[in-house]
Each structure stands twice: as C-alpha cells, then as structure tokens.
Design an enzyme around this catalytic site. Sequence first.
Site, PDB file in Angstrom:
ATOM      1  N   ASP A 242       0.813  -1.222   0.000  1.00 31.69           N
ATOM      2  CA  ASP A 242       0.000   0.000   0.000  1.00 31.69           C
ATOM      3  C   ASP A 242       0.844   1.269   0.000  1.00 31.69           C
ATOM      4  O   ASP A 242       0.473   2.276   0.593  1.00 31.69           O
ATOM      5  CB  ASP A 242      -0.964   0.030   1.203  1.00 31.69           C
TER       6      ASP A 242
ATOM      7  N   LYS B  42       1.743   2.271  -5.001  1.00 27.37           N
ATOM      8  CA  LYS B  42       2.372   1.770  -6.237  1.00 27.37           C
ATOM      9  C   LYS B  42       1.475   1.944  -7.444  1.00 27.37           C
ATOM     10  O   LYS B  42       1.941   2.301  -8.523  1.00 27.37           O
ATOM     11  CB  LYS B  42       2.741   0.281  -6.079  1.00 27.37           C
TER      12      LYS B  42
ATOM     13  N   GLN C  78       2.177  -5.841  -3.198  1.00 28.34           N
ATOM     14  CA  GLN C  78       2.584  -5.892  -1.780  1.00 28.34           C
ATOM     15  C   GLN C  78       3.933  -5.165  -1.606  1.00 28.34           C
ATOM     16  O   GLN C  78       4.273  -4.350  -2.456  1.00 28.34           O
ATOM     17  CB  GLN C  78       2.653  -7.345  -1.277  1.00 28.34           C
TER      18      GLN C  78
ATOM     19  N   GLY D 110      -4.375  -4.652  -3.994  1.00 27.20           N
ATOM     20  CA  GLY D 110      -5.376  -3.666  -4.387  1.00 27.20           C
ATOM     21  C   GLY D 110      -4.650  -2.414  -4.810  1.00 27.20           C
ATOM     22  O   GLY D 110      -4.000  -1.772  -4.001  1.00 27.20           O
ATOM     23  N   HIS D 111      -4.675  -2.125  -6.098  1.00 26.49           N
ATOM     24  CA  HIS D 111      -3.998  -0.932  -6.595  1.00 26.49           C
ATOM     25  C   HIS D 111      -5.041   0.106  -6.988  1.00 26.49           C
ATOM     26  O   HIS D 111      -5.874  -0.139  -7.843  1.00 26.49           O
ATOM     27  CB  HIS D 111      -3.117  -1.291  -7.810  1.00 26.49           C
TER      28      HIS D 111
HETATM   29  P1  IMP Z   1      -2.263 -12.754   2.213  1.00 28.95           P
HETATM   30  O1  IMP Z   1      -1.399 -12.213   1.131  1.00 28.95           O
HETATM   31  O2  IMP Z   1      -3.734 -12.576   1.944  1.00 28.95           O
HETATM   32  O3  IMP Z   1      -1.910 -14.146   2.589  1.00 28.95           O
HETATM   33  O4  IMP Z   1      -2.000 -11.872   3.522  1.00 28.95           O
HETATM   34  C1  IMP Z   1      -0.758 -11.934   4.244  1.00 28.95           C
HETATM   35  C2  IMP Z   1      -0.388 -10.566   4.796  1.00 28.95           C
HETATM   36  O5  IMP Z   1      -0.079  -9.703   3.713  1.00 28.95           O
HETATM   37  C3  IMP Z   1      -1.504  -9.866   5.573  1.00 28.95           C
HETATM   38  O6  IMP Z   1      -0.918  -9.084   6.585  1.00 28.95           O
HETATM   39  C4  IMP Z   1      -2.136  -8.966   4.539  1.00 28.95           C
HETATM   40  O7  IMP Z   1      -2.796  -7.870   5.117  1.00 28.95           O
HETATM   41  C5  IMP Z   1      -0.899  -8.547   3.760  1.00 28.95           C
HETATM   42  N1  IMP Z   1      -1.196  -8.150   2.384  1.00 28.95           N
HETATM   43  C6  IMP Z   1      -1.480  -8.958   1.333  1.00 28.95           C
HETATM   44  N2  IMP Z   1      -1.667  -8.245   0.217  1.00 28.95           N
HETATM   45  C7  IMP Z   1      -1.476  -6.961   0.550  1.00 28.95           C
HETATM   46  C8  IMP Z   1      -1.496  -5.727  -0.185  1.00 28.95           C
HETATM   47  O8  IMP Z   1      -1.708  -5.686  -1.392  1.00 28.95           O
HETATM   48  N3  IMP Z   1      -1.250  -4.604   0.528  1.00 28.95           N
HETATM   49  C9  IMP Z   1      -0.960  -4.619   1.854  1.00 28.95           C
HETATM   50  N4  IMP Z   1      -0.921  -5.736   2.572  1.00 28.95           N
HETATM   51  C10 IMP Z   1      -1.175  -6.892   1.932  1.00 28.95           C
HETATM   52 MG    MG Z   2      -2.949  -1.954  -1.821  1.00 27.74          MG
END
Ligand code: IMP
Ligand code: MG
Length: 423
Positions: free
Chosen positions: A13, A16, A224, A40-41
């Site tokens: 977040d 990007k 991420q 989520g972009h």
């Molecule tokens: P997962 O990717 O759903 O398995 O989540 C694992 C960790 O990564 C959690 O803390 C999520 O909140 C974090 N996470 C996954 N995708 C994103 C993203 O796009 N932005 C911020 N945090 C993310």
């Molecule tokens: Mg995001």
Amino acid sequence: MSNTILVGAQWGDEGKGKIIDFLTEDADIVVRSQGGNNAGHTVIVGDKKYILHLIPSGILRPKKVCVIGNGVVLDPIAVMKEIDGLRAEKVKVTKENLMISDCAHLVLPYHRGLDEQRELKKGKGKIGTTKRGIGPAYGDKIARVGLRMADLMQPELFTKKLGPRIRENNAILKAYGAAPLNLKAVLEAYLEAGKALAPFVRNTVVYLHDALKAKREILFEGAQGTFLDIDHGTYPYVTSSNTTAGGACTGSGVPPQRMDRVLGVMKAYTTRVGEGPFPTENAGLSNMLHGMGREFGSTTGRARRCGWFDAVAVRYAGMVNGMDEIAVTNLDGLDGLPSIKLCTHYKLGKKTLDVPPSDFLQLEKCLPVYEEWQGWERPTHEAKTFADLPKQAQAYLHRIAELSGAKLKIASVGPNRDQTIVV
Ligand code: IMP
Ligand code: MG
C-alpha cells in the site's frame, strides 16, 4: 524508459498503483509477476477511481500491453469479474492488450477455505490475511500439487486433475469442521471462467522475449511490499510470494541482466494491514490519518495501522531490491503536523541496529530511535514542481532519500496523475 522493476519498499500500500500508472505512459508493456487478488492498486484517472487487484494498472492506458506472468496465482472467476468490471467502465480489454501466462497457478475454493480455517485456528496469533487463498495456493504450487492455467485450458485434463484435489482438500476442511466443496459446482464455474479467459492465455515468456528483442520497454509492477516478502519479510507475518525485485525475474521469465533499474515506492510515513511487528506504529498518527478519511485498505476495507517513516526498514529494502531510485508518496498526509518523526535506528536491549533483525520476536522488542523534523503545516497538494514544496518538506524528502541510499525521483502529493512531481 528502460526496463524498470517497481517494488514496494515497506509493507504494501505504498501507492504503487498510482506510480505505475504514471510510469506506464513511457512503457510499452506492464507485467505483474507475483501475488494474486490479495493486492489492491488504486488508480484515479480524471474523476474516476479504479481499484485493480490482478490486472496490471497499465490496462487504463490505451495501446499498452498488460501481462500476468507465471509467478502470479489467480482465481479465474475473480479475473473475469475484474475484466467485466473494467469493460463496464468502457476500458478496452482484449487479447491484444491482456495476456495471461499458461503457467500461472490457479486459486481454487479450497485454498480460500483453508486460508480462512487456518486463520481461525491461529486465533490471536493470526496473520491477518486477506482470505483470498493466496498462501494455500502458493503452498500447493511449491508442493507440486497445484493446477495451472494450462490445465484449465484443457477441460478433460482439468476435470481429471480436480477430482482428487477436491477430495483431499475436503478431508482437510472436514477436519477443521468446515463445509466440504461440491466437485461438480466448482468444475462448472471454473470451466466457464476458463472458456472466457482462453483468448488471453499463452506462453508469456516467449512474448516478453520477443518484446525485448524488439527493444520494447517493460515495466514490472510489484504487488505488496518488501516486508511482506516470503523470504525477506517479517515472517510469518508475510504474504506467500517474492515481493522483492528478484520476483520480477522468476515471475516473468525475464533474466536479471535485462533489467535496467529498480524503483522503490514508499510512503512518507509507514502503514501496514494485518498483524505482525511494526516498530514505528503510532496511535496518534493513525487516528489523524483515519480522521482525514485516509488509510483504509482497498481490498478488504480494513483500517491500516500507521506509523512514522522507518528508515531502518527502507535501508534494508534498498539492499534487498537494489533500489536505484525512490518514489515517495502521500507526502500530503503529513501536511498538518507541526513536527514529524523519522526512525533512523532501532534499539534492541543495549544494541543499536541499522537493519531489522530477521526474527519477528526480536523485531517486536525493537525500540525506534527517532530524529525529529519540523513540519511544514501547509497544504502541498497543489505543488507541481519540487521547488513549489515547502522548504521543510524538501529537506524531509532529501533526508529520506539519503537514508534509503537511492536517488529521489518522484514525490507524490495526491492521488491524481497531475499530483506527481518528478524531481
Ligand atoms: P495474504 O497475502 O492474503 O496471505 O496476507 C498476508 C499478509 O499480507 C496480511 O498481513 C495482509 O494484510 C498482507 N497483504 C497482502 N496483500 C497486501 C497488499 O496488497 N497490501 C498490503 N498488505 C497486503
Ligand atoms: Mg494496496
């Protein structure tokens, strides 16, 4: 533009999506190489807001080609929904501007089921995942029991492979006390989505190598951030892919020596969604930003945890990613503050650390050592050039670049395309 890898330098977040959209103007091809629809972009074009999860942000610019590489895990139903959503907004999505790797692994409903059950089982120790099934899908990939796009393109083969996977996973779901899946229902839904996606699916490695030969310029969009990387992040509070620069190579089949530069994107402060250690977390800053209506997740809507800029983390991100340049976003989020803290080191007991410890239990014990910077206390969202920024903001940005060990390239002062300052 040269071939550029864009990575998040913090916990995701970092803004990007907006920077990718901005850089795409000068690129020919945008590649997504890891993660899934956990990302989520957010991109704002004119008065329209788009939230993209799987499809590269390049899709919003005409004549750009978007590639979903082999390193991505995707739920074909979610991808189709995203494509339909874009088409409803009059965004063109065709086999000419979207390509999906036949080696990308599928996220199946049992992955989501397991993701949810494992989180429930962990209780207080949960990771705080997005519950999109990302971890279990990558788990199956590594365990060599995953199903790929190529399987889905062959209905008979897919049918043959899915049965045993559903049976095995139903037994596990049952052990968790969760409802089993209906093979026929899953099969029908996936085959239907597979049929709709078929025109987009191909060997994207060959496509990208042809593009390299033709000297077309490629932007690799990271999802991420560095500290959610499965190897280099705050394990186990991470996602399940390589979010760092190397992931762009393995996740796309483009070799390292064809990459020209790495751009690290970071906020002017720090945020994190989900659980896990966060040394510079600050309740006052969280409350202020949430009060401004900022820092709510674009995928899950969760309020993000907020804290001061953590240069210890970003210094490490600079090493792992080989960051040449940085983009600092959300500078305007700090506009109202009389003073701003910036963490340069951690204290762990008597030791002073300039990079984070590998073990999260130790990271949890780290105390941030701060520098205090004078705030600028006036709006920055209308600044068009670096010189338009208040002197204190300029100094703060220079300090961030110095601590990151990379060149300051972009400062962003709002969500719109024209709120982007090239330094
Ligand atoms: P997962 O990717 O759903 O398995 O989540 C694992 C960790 O990564 C959690 O803390 C999520 O909140 C974090 N996470 C996954 N995708 C994103 C993203 O796009 N932005 C911020 N945090 C993310
Ligand atoms: Mg995001």
